[in-house]
Design a protein around this motif. Sequence first.
Motif, PDB file in Angstrom:
ATOM      1  N   GLY A 112       0.808  -1.211   0.000  1.00 49.66           N
ATOM      2  CA  GLY A 112       0.000   0.000   0.000  1.00 49.66           C
ATOM      3  C   GLY A 112       0.844   1.264   0.000  1.00 49.66           C
ATOM      4  N   VAL A 113       1.932   1.261   0.767  1.00 47.05           N
ATOM      5  CA  VAL A 113       2.811   2.433   0.827  1.00 47.05           C
ATOM      6  C   VAL A 113       3.434   2.709  -0.534  1.00 47.05           C
ATOM      7  CG1 VAL A 113       4.953   3.340   1.808  1.00 47.05           C
ATOM      8  CG2 VAL A 113       3.301   2.174   3.288  1.00 47.05           C
TER       9      VAL A 113
ATOM     10  N   ARG B 263       0.925  -4.411  -7.532  1.00 48.94           N
ATOM     11  CA  ARG B 263      -0.289  -5.097  -7.074  1.00 48.94           C
ATOM     12  C   ARG B 263      -0.174  -6.608  -7.227  1.00 48.94           C
ATOM     13  NH1 ARG B 263      -2.865  -0.835 -10.115  1.00 48.94           N
ATOM     14  NH2 ARG B 263      -3.654   0.783  -8.709  1.00 48.94           N
TER      15      ARG B 263
ATOM     16  N   LEU C 103       2.319   1.782  -3.493  1.00 56.62           N
ATOM     17  CA  LEU C 103       1.283   2.250  -4.416  1.00 56.62           C
ATOM     18  C   LEU C 103       0.977   3.732  -4.194  1.00 56.62           C
ATOM     19  CD1 LEU C 103      -1.131  -0.823  -4.410  1.00 56.62           C
ATOM     20  CD2 LEU C 103       0.253   0.008  -6.338  1.00 56.62           C
ATOM     21  N   GLU C 104       0.985   4.162  -2.933  1.00 55.97           N
ATOM     22  CA  GLU C 104       0.789   5.587  -2.654  1.00 55.97           C
ATOM     23  C   GLU C 104       1.964   6.405  -3.185  1.00 55.97           C
ATOM     24  OE1 GLU C 104      -1.765   7.184  -1.524  1.00 55.97           O
ATOM     25  OE2 GLU C 104      -2.946   5.361  -1.233  1.00 55.97           O
ATOM     26  N   GLU C 105       3.173   5.873  -3.062  1.00 53.02           N
ATOM     27  CA  GLU C 105       4.362   6.556  -3.586  1.00 53.02           C
ATOM     28  C   GLU C 105       4.273   6.707  -5.106  1.00 53.02           C
ATOM     29  OE1 GLU C 105       9.242   5.951  -3.716  1.00 53.02           O
ATOM     30  OE2 GLU C 105       7.972   4.508  -2.640  1.00 53.02           O
TER      31      GLU C 105
ATOM     32  N   ALA D 219       1.510   6.688  -6.856  1.00 51.86           N
ATOM     33  CA  ALA D 219       0.419   7.616  -7.144  1.00 51.86           C
ATOM     34  C   ALA D 219       0.883   9.061  -6.982  1.00 51.86           C
ATOM     35  CB  ALA D 219      -0.766   7.333  -6.221  1.00 51.86           C
ATOM     36  N   MET D 220       1.708   9.303  -5.976  1.00 51.76           N
ATOM     37  CA  MET D 220       2.255  10.642  -5.774  1.00 51.76           C
ATOM     38  C   MET D 220       3.110  11.053  -6.974  1.00 51.76           C
ATOM     39  SD  MET D 220       4.635  12.026  -2.616  1.00 51.76           S
ATOM     40  CE  MET D 220       5.989  10.911  -3.019  1.00 51.76           C
TER      41      MET D 220
ATOM     42  N   ASP E  30       1.134  12.023  -9.994  1.00 46.12           N
ATOM     43  CA  ASP E  30       0.535  13.354  -9.897  1.00 46.12           C
ATOM     44  C   ASP E  30       1.532  14.453 -10.256  1.00 46.12           C
ATOM     45  OD1 ASP E  30      -2.013  12.608  -9.229  1.00 46.12           O
ATOM     46  OD2 ASP E  30      -1.720  12.783  -7.066  1.00 46.12           O
TER      47      ASP E  30
ATOM     48  N   PRO F 241       2.213   0.326 -11.099  1.00 49.83           N
ATOM     49  CA  PRO F 241       1.187  -0.071 -10.129  1.00 49.83           C
ATOM     50  C   PRO F 241       0.701  -1.498 -10.348  1.00 49.83           C
ATOM     51  CG  PRO F 241       0.763   2.150 -10.916  1.00 49.83           C
ATOM     52  CD  PRO F 241       1.884   1.612 -11.756  1.00 49.83           C
TER      53      PRO F 241
END
Length: 451
Positions: free
Chosen positions: A143-144, A186, A146-148, A150-151, A154, A182
């Motif tokens: 999860g971390v 996953r 994937l957030e990285e 996603a950041m 952006d 991603p």
Amino acid sequence: MDGAVEFPLDLAELSFRAAGDALVRRSVLPSGVRILSEHVPGSRSLTIGYWVAVGSRDELPGHFGSTHFLEHLLFKGTPTRSALDIAIAFDSVGGEHNAMTAKEYTCYYAKVQDRDLAMAVDVLTDMVTSSLLDPDEFETERGVILEELAMADDDPADVANERFFEAVLGEHPLGRAIGGSPEAIRSASRAAVWEHFQANYRPQDLVITVAGAVDHDVLVAQVTRSLAQAGWDPETLATPVERRTGGAAQITQGEALSIALRPLEQVNMLIGMPGLVATDDRRVTASVLNSIFGGGMSSRLFQEVREKRGLAYSVYSFAPGYSDAGLFGMYAGCTPAKAGQVAELMLSELHRLARHGVTPEEMRRASGQLSGASALALEDSDTRMSRLGRSEITLGEFVDLDESLRRLALVTPDDVQALAADYLTGPISVSAVGALPADAFSGILPSGVRP
């Protein structure tokens, strides 16, 4: 020190003085572990790095994203330390610790006072040799990461950069994103990441570099002890892994134009082509060319695009090199309506350099910029530690400041002009993110190439 010092893999001990009276020593343990130190007179702190010559390019199908996963997971606990224990060990002494994943290596590093070297060795050794890759932590870090990602997605500059590598290098492994996609993160399994860990984190893969207030004999003794406690017998015979060799790979362009349409105020774009490998003798020439062309506020790109015409706030060039491939690129962020004009201007400046060369004044400024920047960077033990790591893993030789300046002085205007012309023989790729007109780059790309 006279000239570069080679680092043969079969040489057990090596010692020499580098610029500034720094003492560089290198030991190769029987197990294949390589330990390098640079003692800098007057230092009270040090930076230590644990390197393995495996990066995102080395991932096999089914293991994509494993390198990035390991960078996270090795901080999450061992049989003797929890993730909190690792964090407390460095925080309690005012130290810094982190890791970096690159395309051809991974490094876990820390910066501490000289008196805390033993602690840093013990903790980093424990992490690199004995990480649990705990299943629960694995899912948390999924999860971390994937957030990285996603950041990063952006950030239009990040997106344009990733697409640029893919466009220029095509199917070459260096064209893949360092952090993984991603989809790969996953689908990654703990078993696959564990296989990647076991295959690439071995004594013969490990390089340890320290710069600053370090005594080499004490360092080797501490590393030997900590490796033995971790179950890596220092007396088990193994040969260090070979460095990547083979020269420049055959690069097939991925695509001429890679566009991500997004409703943004600016277009972030990169234009470029294949460049030089890390060991090419012309790398110093490439540094001079980059300095003159797009490496500072007095560079041609900055002056022509920003200062004279006001078309962009940020504009520069860059020239990364790897073991068997490299790139030369130009970046600018500008209003969508001006993207085509800026792209044509940047490329025309490179053509002008290739046709007409550079001036003696430009050569003088580039020499001053590069020599000064090199000297200032070496005030930091982080830079010296990283230089040792790259010297061992990629180059196979150590080049100190004096030798760097000697090589810099040998570069001629003809060398710079010839390299610019050589760059322009390669296929041109463009990547851009923003609200682009359909024909934005029609002036620099072959007819028929469309978003």
